[in-house]
Design a protein around this motif. Structure first.
Motif, short mmCIF file in Angstrom:
data_model
loop_
_atom_site.label_atom_id
_atom_site.label_comp_id
_atom_site.label_asym_id
_atom_site.label_seq_id
_atom_site.Cartn_x
_atom_site.Cartn_y
_atom_site.Cartn_z
N ALA A 1 6.98 0.49 0.00
CA ALA A 1 6.01 0.72 -1.07
C ALA A 1 4.69 0.04 -0.75
N LEU A 2 4.76 -1.18 -0.20
CA LEU A 2 3.53 -1.91 0.11
C LEU A 2 2.70 -1.18 1.14
N MET A 3 3.37 -0.68 2.20
CA MET A 3 2.60 0.00 3.23
C MET A 3 2.01 1.30 2.70
N ASP B 1 -2.01 2.08 2.56
CA ASP B 1 -2.65 3.22 3.20
C ASP B 1 -3.45 4.05 2.20
N ASP B 2 -2.89 4.32 1.03
CA ASP B 2 -3.64 5.11 0.04
C ASP B 2 -3.02 4.85 -1.32
N ASP B 3 -3.70 4.07 -2.16
CA ASP B 3 -2.97 3.65 -3.36
C ASP B 3 -2.91 4.73 -4.42
N GLN B 4 -3.90 5.63 -4.45
CA GLN B 4 -3.80 6.68 -5.47
C GLN B 4 -2.71 7.67 -5.15
N ALA B 5 -2.58 7.98 -3.85
CA ALA B 5 -1.53 8.91 -3.46
C ALA B 5 -0.16 8.32 -3.72
N SER B 6 -0.02 7.00 -3.41
CA SER B 6 1.30 6.41 -3.61
C SER B 6 1.63 6.32 -5.08
N GLU B 7 0.60 6.09 -5.94
CA GLU B 7 0.89 6.05 -7.37
C GLU B 7 1.33 7.41 -7.86
N ALA B 8 0.73 8.46 -7.26
CA ALA B 8 1.14 9.80 -7.65
C ALA B 8 2.58 10.08 -7.26
N LEU B 9 3.06 9.40 -6.20
CA LEU B 9 4.45 9.60 -5.79
C LEU B 9 5.41 8.72 -6.55
N GLY B 10 4.92 7.88 -7.46
CA GLY B 10 5.83 7.11 -8.28
C GLY B 10 5.98 5.65 -7.91
N VAL B 11 5.13 5.14 -7.04
CA VAL B 11 5.22 3.72 -6.71
C VAL B 11 4.51 2.91 -7.80
N ASN B 12 5.18 1.91 -8.34
CA ASN B 12 4.59 1.10 -9.39
C ASN B 12 3.74 0.02 -8.73
N ILE B 13 2.43 0.32 -8.63
CA ILE B 13 1.54 -0.55 -7.85
C ILE B 13 1.50 -1.96 -8.42
N PHE B 14 1.35 -2.05 -9.75
CA PHE B 14 1.20 -3.38 -10.34
C PHE B 14 2.42 -4.23 -10.05
N ARG B 15 3.63 -3.63 -10.18
CA ARG B 15 4.83 -4.43 -9.99
C ARG B 15 4.95 -4.92 -8.55
N CYS B 16 4.64 -4.05 -7.59
CA CYS B 16 4.75 -4.45 -6.18
C CYS B 16 3.78 -5.57 -5.86
N LYS B 17 2.52 -5.38 -6.28
CA LYS B 17 1.53 -6.40 -5.97
C LYS B 17 1.86 -7.70 -6.68
N PHE B 18 2.34 -7.60 -7.91
CA PHE B 18 2.67 -8.79 -8.67
C PHE B 18 3.77 -9.58 -7.99
#
Lengths: 312, 84
Positions: free
Chosen positions: A178-180, A184-201
């Motif tokens: 998820a981090l990688m 690479d592209d955070d908007q695309a990964s969010e569209a695929l369902g990666v919870n950005i805030f949780r990973c970064k947190f």
């Protein structure tokens, strides 16, 4: 390519070398080894944030200062056993990370960098105006006087090995994938369902905890803590040097960078003004000629990694 | 402006970082890319430092400036007069 067992053999040889060092090396060499281990830990955590999560934090020194001061206060004023105080340093760093995460994660990019830096500076000023920790005069950590050099060295070595192992395992897990993707592209990964805030947190908390622990062992060695030095920007400057030279976004980069940095620092300690110039010149040279750092360039040229984290 | 700073305050080789933070603070409060914003940011930062120093104590002067900067970074990162 190379034979399969070469990586574990290399790692075992390196570990044997490090573990037996207090038996055959001088006290000064063990001290240098301890510094290398601690800088590897700090740089690995900074690399986890900046190289893999995309959060360039200029404020890691807030956890260094807080971890050190927790060690000092809990071992001197509350009589907590000294290695438990180091653990408390990690816990207070995590609490600080949770407290500031709400405001800090709203900042992006350069604002995040400056925001973390300003928080660290503000904490430095708070501690220097606080009578409980003796204002700006600093505190001596008296229970650390009777520790032996090899005891502190083994604490640092355990911390270094476990933090590198933690980064390696983290990156090979789902969280690492998820981090990688986020890097690479955070908007695309969010569209695929990666919870950005949780990973970064989670990464932020892990790096805060281990940085707090490393700071505790650091101040076990240094025995004296002062607010402006503990919360100063020079920690981040040194970590930047280490990670840029070693290779940002690699697991072995901080290791190589820390070895080069500590050895250079020891050799150049006699030329007080020139060492900073030389560090700066080397960093600029590496940025121009090998922007991926030494390890990154080796990885690109030969495709060989000591700790492979790519998915095949 | 460096000459004027040198004429007004004491300085020494390490004081560069301090002024760097002040410059960052002014530009962020005012808004990147906006010149009247920089003027406003300088005003806000200076006044908040003085008020904070009066209320909290002389050692907290810089801290009050940092707190205002952190509030602006959290609430409105593009600054008071920033665009985008």
């Amino acid at each position: 390519m190379l034979a399969k067992p070469i990586r574990p053999i290399l790692i075992v040889v390196l570990l044997a070398f490090l573990v037996t060092m207090p038996l055959w090396a001088s006290r000064y060499a063990v001290n240098v080894g301890l510094l290398v281990c601690l800088y590897v830990t700090l740089a690995s955590m900074w690399n986890l944030l900046a190289g893999y999560s995309g959060m360039v934090s200029l404020g890691q020194q807030m956890f260094i200062g807080l971890g050190g001061y927790t060690l000092a206060v809990s071992s001197m004023y509350f009589g907590v056993p000294i290695y438990l105080s180091v653990l408390f340093g990690g816990f207070t760093s995590v609490i600080l990370a949770v407290l500031i995460s709400m405001s800090v994660f709203r900042m992006k990019g350069v604002y995040f960098a400056i925001g973390t830096w300003v928080i660290a500076e503000a904490l430095g000023i708070c501690f220097s105006n606080w009578g409980y920790v003796k204002y700006g005069m600093g505190m001596f950590i008296q229970p650390a006087y009777k520790l032996s050099m090899s005891g502190v060295y083994y604490a640092g070595l355990i911390l270094c090995v476990s933090s590198v192992a933690l980064v390696f395992l983290l990156l090979r897990s789902n969280l690492g994938l998820a981090l990688m993707a986020i890097r690479d592209d955070d908007q695309a990964s969010e569209a695929l369902g990666v919870n950005i805030f949780r990973c970064k947190f989670i990464c932020f908390l892990i790096s805060a905890f281990i940085t707090g622990l490393a700071a505790g062992v650091l101040y076990l060695n240094a025995i004296f803590i002062q607010p402006f030095e503990a919360f100063g920007i020079s920690w981040t400057v040194n970590l930047l040097f280490i990670v840029i030279i070693g290779g940002i976004g690699t697991v072995e980069g901080p290791i190589l960078g820390a070895i080069i940095f500590v050895l250079l620092q020891q050799f150049l300690s006699e030329y007080v003004g020139y060492n900073m110039i030389i560090f700066g010149a080397i960093t600029i040279g590496v940025i121009f000629f090998a922007p991926k750092g030494i390890v990154g360039t080796i990885q690109v040229k030969t495709g060989w990694e000591l700790f492979p984290v790519r998915r095949q | 402006s460096g000459v004027l700073v040198g004429m007004t305050f004491t300085f020494y080789p390490h004081s560069g970082t301090q002024y760097l933070i002040i410059a960052f603070g002014v530009v962020i409060i005012g808004g990147l890319g906006s010149l009247p914003g920089t003027f406003l940011g300088g005003l806000v930062l200076g006044v908040s430092q003085l008020f904070g120093g009066r209320i909290l104590g002389p050692g907290f002067q810089l801290l009050s400036g940092y707190i205002i900067l952190l509030i602006i970074l959290t609430v409105r990162p593009q600054g008071i007069l920033g665009g985008r």
